[in-house]
Design a protein around this motif. Structure first.
Motif, PDB file in Angstrom:
ATOM      1  N   PRO A  53     -13.081  21.995 -39.029  1.00  0.00           N
ATOM      2  CA  PRO A  53     -14.401  21.529 -39.462  1.00  0.00           C
ATOM      3  C   PRO A  53     -14.329  20.078 -39.922  1.00  0.00           C
ATOM      4  O   PRO A  53     -13.311  19.637 -40.464  1.00  0.00           O
ATOM      5  CB  PRO A  53     -14.730  22.475 -40.627  1.00  0.00           C
ATOM      6  N   ALA A  54     -15.396  19.346 -39.690  1.00  0.00           N
ATOM      7  CA  ALA A  54     -15.411  17.914 -39.967  1.00  0.00           C
ATOM      8  C   ALA A  54     -16.338  17.578 -41.125  1.00  0.00           C
ATOM      9  O   ALA A  54     -17.376  18.204 -41.306  1.00  0.00           O
ATOM     10  CB  ALA A  54     -15.840  17.143 -38.723  1.00  0.00           C
ATOM     11  N   GLY A  55     -15.952  16.550 -41.884  1.00  0.00           N
ATOM     12  CA  GLY A  55     -16.779  16.094 -42.988  1.00  0.00           C
ATOM     13  C   GLY A  55     -17.412  14.738 -42.746  1.00  0.00           C
ATOM     14  O   GLY A  55     -18.242  14.286 -43.528  1.00  0.00           O
ATOM     15  N   MET A  56     -17.004  14.069 -41.663  1.00  0.00           N
ATOM     16  CA  MET A  56     -17.484  12.713 -41.367  1.00  0.00           C
ATOM     17  C   MET A  56     -17.504  12.509 -39.867  1.00  0.00           C
ATOM     18  O   MET A  56     -16.795  13.176 -39.130  1.00  0.00           O
ATOM     19  CB  MET A  56     -16.541  11.675 -41.999  1.00  0.00           C
ATOM     20  N   ILE A  57     -18.294  11.548 -39.413  1.00  0.00           N
ATOM     21  CA  ILE A  57     -18.282  11.194 -38.000  1.00  0.00           C
ATOM     22  C   ILE A  57     -16.978  10.502 -37.631  1.00  0.00           C
ATOM     23  O   ILE A  57     -16.549  10.514 -36.485  1.00  0.00           O
ATOM     24  CB  ILE A  57     -19.494  10.307 -37.638  1.00  0.00           C
ATOM     25  N   VAL A  58     -16.303   9.900 -38.610  1.00  0.00           N
ATOM     26  CA  VAL A  58     -15.028   9.216 -38.376  1.00  0.00           C
ATOM     27  C   VAL A  58     -13.887  10.214 -38.570  1.00  0.00           C
ATOM     28  O   VAL A  58     -13.735  10.760 -39.660  1.00  0.00           O
ATOM     29  CB  VAL A  58     -14.857   8.021 -39.329  1.00  0.00           C
ATOM     30  N   PRO A  59     -13.061  10.474 -37.551  1.00  0.00           N
ATOM     31  CA  PRO A  59     -11.931  11.393 -37.721  1.00  0.00           C
ATOM     32  C   PRO A  59     -10.982  10.915 -38.811  1.00  0.00           C
ATOM     33  O   PRO A  59     -10.713   9.714 -38.937  1.00  0.00           O
ATOM     34  CB  PRO A  59     -11.257  11.369 -36.346  1.00  0.00           C
ATOM     35  N   ARG A  60     -10.451  11.851 -39.573  1.00  0.00           N
ATOM     36  CA  ARG A  60      -9.608  11.482 -40.710  1.00  0.00           C
ATOM     37  C   ARG A  60      -8.312  10.801 -40.294  1.00  0.00           C
ATOM     38  O   ARG A  60      -7.675  10.122 -41.106  1.00  0.00           O
ATOM     39  CB  ARG A  60      -9.304  12.709 -41.578  1.00  0.00           C
ATOM     40  N   VAL A  61      -7.887  10.940 -39.010  1.00  0.00           N
ATOM     41  CA  VAL A  61      -6.644  10.314 -38.565  1.00  0.00           C
ATOM     42  C   VAL A  61      -6.821   8.835 -38.251  1.00  0.00           C
ATOM     43  O   VAL A  61      -5.833   8.120 -38.037  1.00  0.00           O
ATOM     44  CB  VAL A  61      -6.083  11.034 -37.323  1.00  0.00           C
TER      45      VAL A  61
END
Length: 252
Positions: free
Chosen positions: A59-67
């Motif tokens: 699941p994602a929290g932002m449009i920008v991937p955390r990596v």
């Protein structure tokens, strides 16, 4: 703009998000922040993850991937259907809202159908609109897909690449924007100190969360086998130009 030479990059993890294409239109229901928040609370991202790819699509929290370099590290919004219904009522829709068609990027039908089910369950009534891939990409880039739209971004670079294409008002895939975010984007583009640049990019990303510019859903790479992954990335590179300006760093 920074004169830093671009660094070769690899494709970033495709991330599915719901776009609120009409949030800047004062006549649209989606201009109301509470409705956009309701969508975020309506999504059971972990269940969608398990149904679509056996738990391998985080699941994602932002449009920008955390990596990505300069990505703001945030958790996915909580699943709270009762809160979603409360927000709908507060926004003037105690009996729910007929939100029309839900356009979804082709290739991920299980994800799209699960999102539609979650939205309908809280009273955000949508109908899945089936589109051929080329037609969807053309309409998306020409900003002709309206209402709620599930997109997937897979361009390379760092957080600034995503901001440039999807968040600042002149972005190729942005339906609108905000003056303060545009100003922060210009500041970070001219900033040579990586730490100060990261602070500015974090501010931009936090503003997108506070204003619910997008409802992030999940990463999608695990849905693609070796052949389909390469095939989809080739198609995405046509629809979403790889942004390598502003000192983009390699990711993933």
């Amino acid at each position: 703009m920074s004169s830093t030479a671009p660094t070769p990059t690899r494709s970033a993890r495709p991330r599915a998000c719901i776009e609120f294409t009409e949030q800047w239109d004062a006549k649209s229901p989606w201009h109301d922040l509470r409705l956009r928040q309701a969508v975020n609370f309506a999504l059971d991202r972990q269940r969608i993850n398990e149904a679509a790819c056996l738990g391998f699509c985080p699941p994602a929290g932002m449009i920008v991937p955390r990596v990505m370099d300069f990505a703001l590290q945030v958790e996915a919004p909580p699943y709270d259907p009762e809160k979603a219904k409360q927000l709908l009522a507060e926004a003037g829709y105690p009996n729910g809202l007929d939100a029309g068609e839900f356009g979804a990027i082709p290739g991920f039908p299980t994800v799209a159908e699960a999102v539609v089910n979650d939205l309908n369950a809280v009273g955000i009534r949508v109908r899945l609109r089936q589109m051929e891939r080329a037609a969807f990409y053309a309409a998306w880039q020409e900003k002709k897909v309206r209402g709620l739209v599930m997109t997937a971004a897979g361009n390379s670079g760092n957080a600034a690449s995503r901001v440039e294409s999807f968040i600042q008002s002149k972005g190729d895939y942005a339906y609108g924007g905000y003056p303060d975010i545009d100003d922060l984007f210009r500041q970070q583009a001219n900033q040579r100190d990586p730490k100060k640049r990261e602070v500015l990019l974090h501010q931009i990303q936090q503003l997108t969360i506070d204003r619910v510019m997008y409802a992030p859903v999940m990463d999608l790479r695990a849905l693609m086998g070796p052949r389909s992954q390469a095939h989809d990335h080739r198609r995405m590179d046509v629809a979403i130009p790889v942004v390598r300006g502003h000192g983009a760093q390699g990711v993933e």
